[in-house]
Design an enzyme around this catalytic site. Structure first.
Site, PDB file in Angstrom:
ATOM      1  N   ARG A  37       0.830  -1.220   0.000  1.00 42.03           N
ATOM      2  CA  ARG A  37       0.000   0.000   0.000  1.00 42.03           C
ATOM      3  C   ARG A  37       0.866   1.272   0.000  1.00 42.03           C
ATOM      4  O   ARG A  37       0.531   2.267   0.642  1.00 42.03           O
ATOM      5  CB  ARG A  37      -0.947   0.025   1.212  1.00 42.03           C
ATOM      6  CG  ARG A  37      -1.970  -1.085   1.246  1.00 42.03           C
ATOM      7  CD  ARG A  37      -2.974  -0.974   0.109  1.00 42.03           C
ATOM      8  NE  ARG A  37      -4.095  -1.875   0.282  1.00 42.03           N
ATOM      9  CZ  ARG A  37      -4.110  -3.148  -0.112  1.00 42.03           C
ATOM     10  NH1 ARG A  37      -3.067  -3.667  -0.705  1.00 42.03           N
ATOM     11  NH2 ARG A  37      -5.181  -3.884   0.064  1.00 42.03           N
TER      12      ARG A  37
ATOM     13  N   SER B 139     -10.744  -0.799   3.131  1.00 44.93           N
ATOM     14  CA  SER B 139     -10.024  -0.949   4.410  1.00 44.93           C
ATOM     15  C   SER B 139      -9.612   0.426   4.919  1.00 44.93           C
ATOM     16  O   SER B 139      -8.952   1.176   4.191  1.00 44.93           O
ATOM     17  CB  SER B 139      -8.754  -1.783   4.229  1.00 44.93           C
ATOM     18  OG  SER B 139      -9.048  -3.047   3.718  1.00 44.93           O
TER      19      SER B 139
ATOM     20  N   GLU C 227      -5.026   3.722   6.299  1.00 44.61           N
ATOM     21  CA  GLU C 227      -4.702   3.512   4.886  1.00 44.61           C
ATOM     22  C   GLU C 227      -5.343   4.590   4.027  1.00 44.61           C
ATOM     23  O   GLU C 227      -4.816   4.981   2.992  1.00 44.61           O
ATOM     24  CB  GLU C 227      -5.203   2.116   4.479  1.00 44.61           C
ATOM     25  CG  GLU C 227      -4.678   1.625   3.158  1.00 44.61           C
ATOM     26  CD  GLU C 227      -5.760   1.162   2.233  1.00 44.61           C
ATOM     27  OE1 GLU C 227      -6.545   2.023   1.784  1.00 44.61           O
ATOM     28  OE2 GLU C 227      -5.824  -0.052   1.955  1.00 44.61           O
TER      29      GLU C 227
HETATM   30  P1  FAD Z   1      -8.799   8.760  -5.054  1.00 45.77           P
HETATM   31  O1  FAD Z   1      -9.501   8.328  -3.812  1.00 45.77           O
HETATM   32  O2  FAD Z   1      -9.452   9.753  -5.915  1.00 45.77           O
HETATM   33  O3  FAD Z   1      -7.351   9.287  -4.661  1.00 45.77           O
HETATM   34  C1  FAD Z   1      -6.514   8.553  -3.791  1.00 45.77           C
HETATM   35  C2  FAD Z   1      -5.157   9.271  -3.699  1.00 45.77           C
HETATM   36  O4  FAD Z   1      -4.490   9.185  -4.958  1.00 45.77           O
HETATM   37  C3  FAD Z   1      -5.274  10.763  -3.390  1.00 45.77           C
HETATM   38  O5  FAD Z   1      -4.161  11.136  -2.608  1.00 45.77           O
HETATM   39  C4  FAD Z   1      -5.197  11.428  -4.762  1.00 45.77           C
HETATM   40  O6  FAD Z   1      -4.681  12.742  -4.723  1.00 45.77           O
HETATM   41  C5  FAD Z   1      -4.244  10.496  -5.476  1.00 45.77           C
HETATM   42  N1  FAD Z   1      -4.482  10.435  -6.921  1.00 45.77           N
HETATM   43  C6  FAD Z   1      -5.585   9.960  -7.551  1.00 45.77           C
HETATM   44  N2  FAD Z   1      -5.398   9.999  -8.883  1.00 45.77           N
HETATM   45  C7  FAD Z   1      -4.175  10.530  -9.094  1.00 45.77           C
HETATM   46  C8  FAD Z   1      -3.404  10.835 -10.262  1.00 45.77           C
HETATM   47  N3  FAD Z   1      -3.853  10.597 -11.495  1.00 45.77           N
HETATM   48  N4  FAD Z   1      -2.180  11.390 -10.094  1.00 45.77           N
HETATM   49  C9  FAD Z   1      -1.681  11.625  -8.856  1.00 45.77           C
HETATM   50  N5  FAD Z   1      -2.350  11.362  -7.725  1.00 45.77           N
HETATM   51  C10 FAD Z   1      -3.578  10.803  -7.837  1.00 45.77           C
HETATM   52  N6  FAD Z   1      -7.697  -0.705  -2.410  1.00 45.77           N
HETATM   53  C11 FAD Z   1      -6.870  -1.776  -2.552  1.00 45.77           C
HETATM   54  O7  FAD Z   1      -5.646  -1.615  -2.714  1.00 45.77           O
HETATM   55  N7  FAD Z   1      -7.355  -3.046  -2.512  1.00 45.77           N
HETATM   56  C12 FAD Z   1      -8.656  -3.321  -2.351  1.00 45.77           C
HETATM   57  O8  FAD Z   1      -9.062  -4.480  -2.337  1.00 45.77           O
HETATM   58  C13 FAD Z   1      -9.564  -2.215  -2.217  1.00 45.77           C
HETATM   59  N8  FAD Z   1     -10.884  -2.422  -2.015  1.00 45.77           N
HETATM   60  C14 FAD Z   1     -11.733  -1.374  -1.882  1.00 45.77           C
HETATM   61  C15 FAD Z   1     -13.095  -1.629  -1.704  1.00 45.77           C
HETATM   62  C16 FAD Z   1     -14.003  -0.581  -1.578  1.00 45.77           C
HETATM   63  C17 FAD Z   1     -15.469  -0.883  -1.404  1.00 45.77           C
HETATM   64  C18 FAD Z   1     -13.529   0.764  -1.613  1.00 45.77           C
HETATM   65  C19 FAD Z   1     -14.503   1.899  -1.513  1.00 45.77           C
HETATM   66  C20 FAD Z   1     -12.174   1.024  -1.770  1.00 45.77           C
HETATM   67  C21 FAD Z   1     -11.266  -0.042  -1.905  1.00 45.77           C
HETATM   68  N9  FAD Z   1      -9.873   0.168  -2.068  1.00 45.77           N
HETATM   69  C22 FAD Z   1      -9.028  -0.898  -2.241  1.00 45.77           C
HETATM   70  C23 FAD Z   1      -9.309   1.544  -2.035  1.00 45.77           C
HETATM   71  C24 FAD Z   1      -9.377   2.295  -3.396  1.00 45.77           C
HETATM   72  O9  FAD Z   1     -10.310   1.707  -4.251  1.00 45.77           O
HETATM   73  C25 FAD Z   1      -8.032   2.337  -4.101  1.00 45.77           C
HETATM   74  O10 FAD Z   1      -7.073   2.958  -3.279  1.00 45.77           O
HETATM   75  C26 FAD Z   1      -8.095   3.090  -5.433  1.00 45.77           C
HETATM   76  O11 FAD Z   1      -6.899   2.917  -6.145  1.00 45.77           O
HETATM   77  C27 FAD Z   1      -8.380   4.585  -5.257  1.00 45.77           C
HETATM   78  O12 FAD Z   1      -8.612   5.124  -6.547  1.00 45.77           O
HETATM   79  P2  FAD Z   1      -9.331   6.523  -6.750  1.00 45.77           P
HETATM   80  O13 FAD Z   1      -9.216   6.861  -8.183  1.00 45.77           O
HETATM   81  O14 FAD Z   1     -10.700   6.464  -6.185  1.00 45.77           O
HETATM   82  O15 FAD Z   1      -8.396   7.466  -5.898  1.00 45.77           O
HETATM   83  N1  EPU Z   2     -11.063 -10.919   9.844  1.00 51.10           N
HETATM   84  C1  EPU Z   2     -11.798 -11.074  10.989  1.00 51.10           C
HETATM   85  N2  EPU Z   2     -12.850 -10.222  11.190  1.00 51.10           N
HETATM   86  C2  EPU Z   2     -13.159  -9.237  10.325  1.00 51.10           C
HETATM   87  C3  EPU Z   2     -12.401  -9.080   9.160  1.00 51.10           C
HETATM   88  C4  EPU Z   2     -11.337  -9.941   8.938  1.00 51.10           C
HETATM   89  O1  EPU Z   2     -11.525 -11.956  11.816  1.00 51.10           O
HETATM   90  O2  EPU Z   2     -14.130  -8.516  10.588  1.00 51.10           O
HETATM   91  C5  EPU Z   2      -9.969 -11.878   9.580  1.00 51.10           C
HETATM   92  C6  EPU Z   2     -10.391 -12.870   8.487  1.00 51.10           C
HETATM   93  O3  EPU Z   2     -11.051 -13.970   9.017  1.00 51.10           O
HETATM   94  C7  EPU Z   2      -9.066 -13.270   7.887  1.00 51.10           C
HETATM   95  C8  EPU Z   2      -8.245 -12.005   8.023  1.00 51.10           C
HETATM   96  O4  EPU Z   2      -8.854 -11.206   9.030  1.00 51.10           O
HETATM   97  O5  EPU Z   2      -8.449 -14.272   8.662  1.00 51.10           O
HETATM   98  C9  EPU Z   2      -8.102 -11.224   6.713  1.00 51.10           C
HETATM   99  O6  EPU Z   2      -9.387 -10.799   6.238  1.00 51.10           O
HETATM  100  P1  EPU Z   2      -9.708 -10.546   4.686  1.00 51.10           P
HETATM  101  O7  EPU Z   2      -9.295 -11.742   3.883  1.00 51.10           O
HETATM  102  O8  EPU Z   2     -11.109 -10.083   4.583  1.00 51.10           O
HETATM  103  O9  EPU Z   2      -8.712  -9.426   4.237  1.00 51.10           O
HETATM  104  P2  EPU Z   2      -8.179  -8.102   4.954  1.00 51.10           P
HETATM  105  O10 EPU Z   2      -6.791  -8.369   5.439  1.00 51.10           O
HETATM  106  O11 EPU Z   2      -9.157  -7.594   5.939  1.00 51.10           O
HETATM  107  C10 EPU Z   2      -7.007  -7.191   2.817  1.00 51.10           C
HETATM  108  C11 EPU Z   2      -6.905  -5.871   2.121  1.00 51.10           C
HETATM  109  C12 EPU Z   2      -8.115  -5.635   1.258  1.00 51.10           C
HETATM  110  C13 EPU Z   2      -8.188  -6.739   0.213  1.00 51.10           C
HETATM  111  C14 EPU Z   2      -8.279  -8.080   0.936  1.00 51.10           C
HETATM  112  C15 EPU Z   2      -8.229  -9.255  -0.013  1.00 51.10           C
HETATM  113  C16 EPU Z   2      -5.549  -4.400   3.485  1.00 51.10           C
HETATM  114  C17 EPU Z   2      -5.528  -3.237   4.407  1.00 51.10           C
HETATM  115  N3  EPU Z   2      -6.749  -4.806   3.087  1.00 51.10           N
HETATM  116  O12 EPU Z   2      -8.116  -7.106   3.695  1.00 51.10           O
HETATM  117  O13 EPU Z   2      -7.968  -4.388   0.584  1.00 51.10           O
HETATM  118  O14 EPU Z   2      -9.296  -6.586  -0.638  1.00 51.10           O
HETATM  119  O15 EPU Z   2      -7.163  -8.223   1.853  1.00 51.10           O
HETATM  120  O16 EPU Z   2      -6.953  -9.408  -0.497  1.00 51.10           O
HETATM  121  O17 EPU Z   2      -4.499  -4.915   3.121  1.00 51.10           O
HETATM  122  C18 EPU Z   2      -8.447  -2.048   0.737  1.00 51.10           C
HETATM  123  O18 EPU Z   2      -7.220  -1.857   0.691  1.00 51.10           O
HETATM  124  O19 EPU Z   2      -9.264  -1.115   0.780  1.00 51.10           O
HETATM  125  C19 EPU Z   2      -8.957  -3.426   0.734  1.00 51.10           C
HETATM  126  C20 EPU Z   2     -10.241  -3.721   0.802  1.00 51.10           C
END
Ligand code: FAD
Ligand code: EPU
Length: 336
Positions: free
Chosen positions: A161, A236, A332
């Protein structure tokens, strides 16, 4: 065109109502250049899909929304395709486009909200894959000089991240496009993470395609992560902390089943969701905001919460987790 006093509710997936003093979109480098040059004295913020941001107050500067589009195969050989995408393209639509063309490598990153441009910012990751695994290069606009620089994999300094754009070069560059290196055949499928295998076998799939993996990831994500169209959130809220093994051993005394993932000889990663869940926060609701009922790592806005309330909740969680487990969590989500 620059608009004044713009409601940012539709521009952040937390659905927080704050106002930007000024707001403009750009879809070409020339437009970006003009906007930056004529507004140098103002505080600038580059916005993508707004899915990794928590606004805690009105924004007193100029928000620049990246809407640069386009997808182009820039290079191809026997095994790989190099595809360049504009920073304003939607990430998940891009994943689906690549699957449609049978280009492999990003299927595990299905359904992550946001834009192409933000994908290298925090090296997005899920289900055993991170952007760094498929990243080739990116082009970015240097705000102070107006020059365009190409960043190699190494120059992006990707970590969990993390990238150079969140650290040493924070606020200096606008990412314009990203080129990914994807496989054309013999895809290296990653099915061992989490529930992917279970999801595939529940569908009797023994030799999965990249589309099968994408569908499995989508199903798993939909079962635990809230859809921002229904409940405001930014995924997250905290990172999974990396701690010394001695910290894990201490936690094990009271919680023998604490999950952990190896990092190196002396460190492990702990799931923050487990820590927050075990501390009793999961599903906790305070008025309009709270901790998601199915994933304790996700803070939510049920309707009209203030960003500051969600921030304060995150502080209470941080303090409690430290007091209980001796583990410091790190946010994050980008706080504004
Ligand atoms: P924004 O929120 O618009 O911006 C994020 C940051 O990046 C800001 O600091 C902004 O200034 C900067 N930025 C954006 N675009 C540019 C650009 N073109 N140039 C320079 N800076 C820029 N993230 C994960 O890694 N894994 C996941 O599994 C994951 N699951 C998610 C699930 C949900 C339901 C939600 C709501 C979010 C999740 N995220 C996850 C977080 C998010 O989706 C990612 O971080 C995504 O890349 C953000 O993209 P954005 O365009 O919305 O960025
Ligand atoms: N867990 C719990 N309780 C909860 C949630 C999770 O006990 O309420 C335990 C699960 O049972 C499991 C472990 O925590 O043993 C990990 O949970 P999960 O697989 O749901 O993934 P996570 O670590 O919570 C991370 C990323 C996610 C990504 C998933 C899948 C980070 C901060 N988050 O979540 O990214 O989608 O793994 O790879 O690394 C994001 O960055 O926004 C995001 C959603």
């Amino acid at each position: 065109m620059i608009a004044s006093h713009v409601d940012l509710t539709p521009y952040n997936t937390f659905g927080i109502q704050v106002f930007a003093k000024e707001f403009a979109s750009f879809s070409t480098v020339a437009q970006l250049h003009k906007l930056v040059n004529s507004n140098r004295e103002k505080e600038l913020f580059i916005l993508g899909g707004g899915s990794n941001i928590l606004f805690t107050q009105d924004f007193n500067g100029l928000i620049l929304r990246n809407e640069i589009l386009g997808k182009e195969v820039v290079q191809e050989d026997e095994t790989h395709v190099y595809i360049k995408a504009g920073a304003g393209e939607n990430w998940h639509q891009f994943v689906l486009y690549c699957i449609e063309n049978n280009w492999g490598g990003i299927e595990n990153l299905s359904l992550i909200p946001g834009s192409i441009g933000a994908s290298p910012m925090q090296n997005i990751g899920a289900y055993g894959v991170e952007i760094k695994d498929v990243f080739h290069e990116l082009e970015a606009y240097h705000i102070p000089s107006g020059e365009i620089k190409t960043f190699s994999h190494e120059e992006c300094a990707f970590g969990y991240r993390e990238s150079v754009f969140k650290r040493a070069l924070k606020g200096q560059y606008v990412i314009l496009n990203v080129t990914y290196k994807l496989t054309k055949h013999n895809h290296r499928l990653k099915t061992t993470y989490g529930d992917i295998e279970a999801e595939l076998s529940s569908k009797n799939i023994t030799t999965p395609t990249i589309r099968d993996i994408s569908n499995a990831v989508i199903a798993i994500r939909q079962s635990k992560l809230p859809d921002p169209k229904e409940i405001g959130n930014a995924g997250s809220f905290f990172k999974n902390p990396v701690v010394e093994k001695s910290v894990l051993e201490k936690i094990r005394i009271n919680y023998p089943n604490v999950p952990s993932y190896p990092v190196d000889d002396n460190h492990v990663k702990l799931p923050a969701g487990w820590l927050i869940d075990t501390a009793g926060w999961k599903g906790k609701r305070i008025g309009d905001h709270g901790v998601h009922t199915k994933q304790a790592l996700v803070l939510v806005n049920y309707s009209d919460a203030k960003g500051q309330q969600i921030y304060d909740l995150s502080t209470a969680i941080l303090e409690d987790i430290y007091a209980r487990f001796g583990v410091e969590l790190e946010r994050e989500v980008n706080i504004l």
